[in-house]
Design a protein around this motif. Structure first.
Motif, PDB file in Angstrom:
ATOM      1  N   GLU A  75       0.807  -1.272  -0.046  1.00 11.60           N
ATOM      2  CA  GLU A  75       0.026  -0.180   0.151  1.00 11.60           C
ATOM      3  C   GLU A  75       0.943   1.277   0.018  1.00 11.60           C
ATOM      4  O   GLU A  75       1.866   1.267   0.467  1.00 11.60           O
ATOM      5  CB  GLU A  75      -0.923  -0.076   1.136  1.00 11.60           C
ATOM      6  N   GLY A  76       0.378   2.548  -0.491  1.00  6.05           N
ATOM      7  CA  GLY A  76       0.998   3.545  -0.475  1.00  6.05           C
ATOM      8  C   GLY A  76       1.304   3.882  -1.871  1.00  6.05           C
ATOM      9  O   GLY A  76       1.608   3.089  -2.804  1.00  6.05           O
ATOM     10  N   ILE A  77       1.661   5.309  -2.138  1.00 12.57           N
ATOM     11  CA  ILE A  77       2.159   5.458  -3.602  1.00 12.57           C
ATOM     12  C   ILE A  77       3.741   5.054  -3.973  1.00 12.57           C
ATOM     13  O   ILE A  77       3.716   4.635  -4.886  1.00 12.57           O
ATOM     14  CB  ILE A  77       2.032   7.228  -3.703  1.00 12.57           C
ATOM     15  N   MET A  78       4.614   5.271  -2.922  1.00 13.10           N
ATOM     16  CA  MET A  78       5.792   5.250  -3.360  1.00 13.10           C
ATOM     17  C   MET A  78       6.480   4.518  -2.058  1.00 13.10           C
ATOM     18  O   MET A  78       7.365   4.592  -1.265  1.00 13.10           O
ATOM     19  CB  MET A  78       6.675   6.441  -3.179  1.00 13.10           C
ATOM     20  N   PRO A  79       5.846   3.210  -2.016  1.00 15.32           N
ATOM     21  CA  PRO A  79       6.711   2.332  -0.795  1.00 15.32           C
ATOM     22  C   PRO A  79       8.341   1.804  -1.385  1.00 15.32           C
ATOM     23  O   PRO A  79       8.495   1.913  -2.525  1.00 15.32           O
ATOM     24  CB  PRO A  79       5.968   0.880  -0.926  1.00 15.32           C
ATOM     25  N   ASN A  80       9.007   1.601  -0.380  1.00 12.75           N
ATOM     26  CA  ASN A  80      10.577   1.609  -0.659  1.00 12.75           C
ATOM     27  C   ASN A  80      10.835  -0.008  -0.164  1.00 12.75           C
ATOM     28  O   ASN A  80      10.328  -0.463   0.768  1.00 12.75           O
ATOM     29  CB  ASN A  80      11.232   2.259  -0.124  1.00 12.75           C
ATOM     30  N   VAL A  81      11.339  -0.713  -1.136  1.00 14.83           N
ATOM     31  CA  VAL A  81      11.942  -2.117  -0.719  1.00 14.83           C
ATOM     32  C   VAL A  81      13.274  -2.060  -1.091  1.00 14.83           C
ATOM     33  O   VAL A  81      13.866  -1.580  -2.016  1.00 14.83           O
ATOM     34  CB  VAL A  81      11.122  -3.187  -1.774  1.00 14.83           C
ATOM     35  N   THR A  82      14.054  -3.016  -0.270  1.00 15.57           N
ATOM     36  CA  THR A  82      15.309  -3.528  -0.524  1.00 15.57           C
ATOM     37  C   THR A  82      15.443  -5.003  -0.542  1.00 15.57           C
ATOM     38  O   THR A  82      15.393  -5.638   0.559  1.00 15.57           O
ATOM     39  CB  THR A  82      16.442  -2.677   0.484  1.00 15.57           C
ATOM     40  N   ILE A  83      15.960  -5.542  -1.610  1.00 14.01           N
ATOM     41  CA  ILE A  83      16.285  -6.680  -1.749  1.00 14.01           C
ATOM     42  C   ILE A  83      17.777  -7.216  -1.643  1.00 14.01           C
ATOM     43  O   ILE A  83      18.373  -6.507  -2.508  1.00 14.01           O
ATOM     44  CB  ILE A  83      15.565  -7.500  -2.886  1.00 14.01           C
ATOM     45  N   SER A  84      18.227  -8.164  -0.844  1.00 15.85           N
ATOM     46  CA  SER A  84      19.584  -8.413  -1.147  1.00 15.85           C
ATOM     47  C   SER A  84      19.916  -9.945  -1.693  1.00 15.85           C
ATOM     48  O   SER A  84      19.292 -10.859  -1.209  1.00 15.85           O
ATOM     49  CB  SER A  84      20.347  -8.679   0.547  1.00 15.85           C
ATOM     50  N   LEU A  85      20.588 -10.088  -2.717  1.00 15.42           N
ATOM     51  CA  LEU A  85      20.975 -11.414  -3.235  1.00 15.42           C
ATOM     52  C   LEU A  85      22.252 -12.142  -2.776  1.00 15.42           C
ATOM     53  O   LEU A  85      23.182 -10.999  -2.558  1.00 15.42           O
ATOM     54  CB  LEU A  85      21.108 -11.466  -4.709  1.00 15.42           C
ATOM     55  N   SER A  86      22.384 -13.256  -2.262  1.00 14.16           N
ATOM     56  CA  SER A  86      23.565 -13.606  -1.712  1.00 14.16           C
ATOM     57  C   SER A  86      24.100 -14.762  -2.377  1.00 14.16           C
ATOM     58  O   SER A  86      23.438 -15.640  -3.214  1.00 14.16           O
ATOM     59  CB  SER A  86      23.356 -13.971  -0.089  1.00 14.16           C
ATOM     60  N   LEU A  87      25.315 -15.099  -1.999  1.00 10.93           N
ATOM     61  CA  LEU A  87      26.059 -16.263  -2.565  1.00 10.93           C
ATOM     62  C   LEU A  87      26.515 -17.210  -1.476  1.00 10.93           C
ATOM     63  O   LEU A  87      27.001 -16.613  -0.487  1.00 10.93           O
ATOM     64  CB  LEU A  87      27.045 -15.919  -3.783  1.00 10.93           C
ATOM     65  N   PRO A  88      26.631 -18.421  -1.686  1.00  5.45           N
ATOM     66  CA  PRO A  88      27.430 -19.103  -0.557  1.00  5.45           C
ATOM     67  C   PRO A  88      28.721 -19.179  -0.853  1.00  5.45           C
ATOM     68  O   PRO A  88      29.402 -18.418  -1.826  1.00  5.45           O
ATOM     69  CB  PRO A  88      27.051 -20.659  -1.122  1.00  5.45           C
ATOM     70  N   THR A  89      29.722 -19.623  -0.010  1.00 11.73           N
ATOM     71  CA  THR A  89      31.263 -19.443  -0.044  1.00 11.73           C
ATOM     72  C   THR A  89      31.717 -19.879  -1.390  1.00 11.73           C
ATOM     73  O   THR A  89      32.705 -19.274  -2.071  1.00 11.73           O
ATOM     74  CB  THR A  89      31.722 -20.501   1.200  1.00 11.73           C
ATOM     75  N   ASN A  90      31.259 -20.754  -1.933  1.00 15.07           N
ATOM     76  CA  ASN A  90      31.741 -21.141  -3.132  1.00 15.07           C
ATOM     77  C   ASN A  90      31.022 -20.927  -4.478  1.00 15.07           C
ATOM     78  O   ASN A  90      31.061 -21.578  -5.438  1.00 15.07           O
ATOM     79  CB  ASN A  90      32.022 -22.788  -3.194  1.00 15.07           C
ATOM     80  N   GLY A  91      30.306 -19.990  -4.072  1.00 12.71           N
ATOM     81  CA  GLY A  91      29.287 -19.478  -5.357  1.00 12.71           C
ATOM     82  C   GLY A  91      30.040 -18.888  -6.356  1.00 12.71           C
ATOM     83  O   GLY A  91      31.023 -18.337  -6.135  1.00 12.71           O
ATOM     84  N   SER A  92      29.504 -18.746  -7.552  1.00 12.90           N
ATOM     85  CA  SER A  92      30.237 -18.010  -8.731  1.00 12.90           C
ATOM     86  C   SER A  92      29.501 -16.754  -8.820  1.00 12.90           C
ATOM     87  O   SER A  92      28.320 -16.308  -8.780  1.00 12.90           O
ATOM     88  CB  SER A  92      29.706 -18.614 -10.164  1.00 12.90           C
ATOM     89  N   PRO A  93      30.209 -15.636  -8.972  1.00 12.41           N
ATOM     90  CA  PRO A  93      30.067 -14.100  -8.615  1.00 12.41           C
ATOM     91  C   PRO A  93      29.101 -13.894  -9.886  1.00 12.41           C
ATOM     92  O   PRO A  93      29.364 -14.412 -10.905  1.00 12.41           O
ATOM     93  CB  PRO A  93      31.343 -13.413  -8.868  1.00 12.41           C
ATOM     94  N   LEU A  94      28.107 -12.726  -9.662  1.00  5.26           N
ATOM     95  CA  LEU A  94      27.287 -12.314 -10.726  1.00  5.26           C
ATOM     96  C   LEU A  94      27.941 -11.428 -11.474  1.00  5.26           C
ATOM     97  O   LEU A  94      28.606 -10.529 -10.962  1.00  5.26           O
ATOM     98  CB  LEU A  94      25.980 -12.074 -10.182  1.00  5.26           C
ATOM     99  N   GLN A  95      27.772 -11.302 -12.798  1.00  3.78           N
ATOM    100  CA  GLN A  95      28.454 -10.377 -13.716  1.00  3.78           C
ATOM    101  C   GLN A  95      27.391  -9.851 -14.616  1.00  3.78           C
ATOM    102  O   GLN A  95      26.362 -10.298 -14.745  1.00  3.78           O
ATOM    103  CB  GLN A  95      29.603 -10.981 -14.276  1.00  3.78           C
ATOM    104  N   ASP A  96      27.854  -8.865 -15.404  1.00  4.62           N
ATOM    105  CA  ASP A  96      26.838  -8.310 -16.506  1.00  4.62           C
ATOM    106  C   ASP A  96      25.511  -7.892 -15.869  1.00  4.62           C
ATOM    107  O   ASP A  96      24.568  -8.261 -16.474  1.00  4.62           O
ATOM    108  CB  ASP A  96      26.931  -8.975 -17.696  1.00  4.62           C
ATOM    109  N   ILE A  97      25.509  -7.080 -14.720  1.00  5.62           N
ATOM    110  CA  ILE A  97      24.114  -6.884 -14.103  1.00  5.62           C
ATOM    111  C   ILE A  97      23.788  -5.941 -14.696  1.00  5.62           C
ATOM    112  O   ILE A  97      24.136  -4.773 -14.660  1.00  5.62           O
ATOM    113  CB  ILE A  97      24.225  -6.728 -12.502  1.00  5.62           C
ATOM    114  N   LEU A  98      22.174  -5.975 -15.357  1.00  6.81           N
ATOM    115  CA  LEU A  98      21.319  -5.047 -15.795  1.00  6.81           C
ATOM    116  C   LEU A  98      20.130  -4.961 -14.596  1.00  6.81           C
ATOM    117  O   LEU A  98      19.536  -5.935 -14.337  1.00  6.81           O
ATOM    118  CB  LEU A  98      20.810  -5.221 -17.083  1.00  6.81           C
TER     119      LEU A  98
END
Length: 503
Positions: free
Chosen positions: A244-267
């Motif tokens: 609800e509301g005209i301009m709600p704000n959200v923050t989402i965090s993406l995480s990787l495990p210790t041996n995860g492959s880094p994310l690249q070319d992010i759009l």
């Protein structure tokens, strides 16, 4: 910013017309404006039947349109925008916004407030973004909580009354049709906070945030020492924020495990308000090293009403999930084949489905098959010259399976047989189709507890993720290798093949 007409079409492959118009609406007042604005380039809105046929043809959903058509399939007509020009009665209806979801095709024709020749830039046509907003709102209304066809039919019957309030005279006021249903007789209220131009309405109801991570893995494997195998992971994070509301704000965090492959070319989606510079500079062009940014990847944003793709990314994973080889040897009217597949030990051994499709092009129908399979079962589609190896939901404990046999073909008939310009002679491939739920190859995940929501009420937060195969090919190692997909990064990987036994 108005719509001339809209349609909801159910795709029904088994019917005569291959589809049915479930709902349509035209706005005569907007049509008069279109006639004035477009002048000599004006084309009237067609009736439902010719529009249905033209749209299904353009979307390649007719059974008789599999052949190459220059006006639709040439490289100069590649469509990346879901905006089409439909040939109807010797003229072209443009622009038509259309997309398919859940077996339903959503389409509308926005008003263009100028002449159509030459075509104006899409970004200058404000009705296009409003059209997407309207169609996404209808999609969310139809399928939120919908469990069966009866409920779908009920919601379709409510659309005429809802659109009177949500989209009067073709101008969108509120893309959330549930609001119109809850307050069908409630007058519109002006909001003290400034309404952004890209957000046509507000949400009213139980707050909830849904996050879905989908990774698609592509691979080209040749089983040749002199040809590098290739593979690539493309990811997309889809969100739906009912707040609800005209301009709600959200923050989402993406995480990787210790041996995860880094994310690249992010759009990222335009609604994202800020980003860490390390996210923006992570590129697949650069060589991978230990200093590569590995998260967490934080995305603060003000969400639109409809479902949207928060971000796209690529990743250089060390190995493809399934390694394999495929050998095919021709002997007169027979082909001897041998296939070996191995699931990498790091991959989750729990598939929603896993199949290997083995097509045979430029030959007659299959008349006889003798085979031996170590796991799963083989289905034969004789007229389509196709074998489908149904592997199932798990690989065996050894993580390795095999298939061998001989395939006999009849003479080519007058009926259409599968044809391919690349797969000539021994050039052939096996294509894998699989999906793994609650898993990503990079290890990327969204932690529910890390999602921050600045809006009234405590939202319900749900997350899911999945890995899907896309263009996952294993080529016949007994024939010259075709050119690899240009967008894939080359990595050396060799999987030793088992020779085909002599007769």
């Amino acid at each position: 910013m108005a719509q001339r007409a809209m349609w909801l079409i159910s795709h029904e492959p088994g019917t005569l017309l291959r589809g049915t118009v479930r709902f349509s609406r035209r706005y005569p007042t907007v049509e008069k404006r279109a006639k004035v604005f477009n002048g000599a380039t004006y084309m009237p809105i067609p009736e439902d039947d010719p529009f249905l046929k033209a749209l299904l043809f353009e979307l390649r959903l007719l059974d008789d349109d599999k052949d190459f058509v220059e006006s639709r399939d040439s490289c100069s007509h590649i469509n990346k925008t879901s905006i089409y020009g439909l040939p109807v009665g010797g003229e072209e209806l443009w622009p038509v916004v259309a997309f398919q979801k859940n077996g339903m095709i959503y389409a509308c024709v926005p008003l263009v407030e100028q002449t159509l020749s030459p075509r104006p830039p899409l970004i200058s046509i404000s009705g296009i973004s409003q059209g997407f907003e309207l169609l996404f709102g209808i999609q969310d209304f139809l399928y939120s909580g919908q469990k069966n066809d009866t409920e779908l039919n009920t919601k379709l019957s409510q659309l005429p009354d809802l659109l009177l309030q949500a989209c009067p005279f073709g101008t969108l006021l509120d893309a959330n049709l549930q609001n119109s249903l809850d307050s069908i007789n409630f007058a519109s209220v002006t909001h003290p906070q400034k309404q952004p131009a890209w957000k046509a309405g507000t949400y009213k109801g139980k707050p909830q945030v849904s996050i879905s991570i989908t990774e698609k893995v592509k691979s080209m494997q040749y089983d040749k020492r002199d040809v590098a195998d290739t593979w690539q992971v493309d990811g997309a994070v889809t969100c739906k924020c009912d707040l609800e509301g005209i301009m709600p704000n959200v923050t989402i965090s993406l995480s990787l495990p210790t041996n995860g492959s880094p994310l690249q070319d992010i759009l990222v989606h335009p609604c994202v308000t800020s980003l860490d510079s390390a996210i923006l500079t992570s590129s697949s062009i650069d060589a991978m090293d230990d200093s590569a940014f590995s998260g967490p990847y934080k995305f603060p944003f003000t969400p639109p009403l409809e479902s949207f793709n928060l971000c796209y990314y690529t990743s250089q994973v060390p190995v493809p999930p399934i390694l394999g080889f495929y050998q095919m040897k021709e002997e007169e009217v027979q082909l001897k084949i041998a296939v070996n597949l191995k699931l990498h030990e790091s991959v989750k051994n729990n598939f929603e489905f896993c199949e290997a499709h083995i097509p045979f092009y430029n030959r007659g129908p299959i008349t006889h098959v003798e085979y031996k399979v170590s796991f799963g079962q083989l289905e034969v589609f004789r007229e389509k010259s196709l074998l489908i190896w149904i592997i199932g939901q798990k690989f065996p404990k050894s993580m390795e399976i095999g298939l061998s046999g001989t395939v006999t073909f009849g003479a080519k008939g007058h009926e259409k047989q599968p044809f391919d310009q690349i797969c000539i002679g021994g050039t052939a491939y096996l294509k894998l189709h699989f999906r793994i739920l609650d898993y990503t190859l990079t290890g990327c995940y969204a932690d529910q507890h890390s999602v921050q929501v600045f809006a009234s009420g405590k939202p319900k937060i749900s997350t899911n993720r999945k890995l899907i195969s896309s263009d996952y090919y294993i080529w016949n190692s007994k024939a010259p290798a075709p050119s690899p997909l240009p967008q894939l990064k080359k990595k050396q990987l060799h999987f030793k093949g088992i020779p085909i036994p002599e007769a």
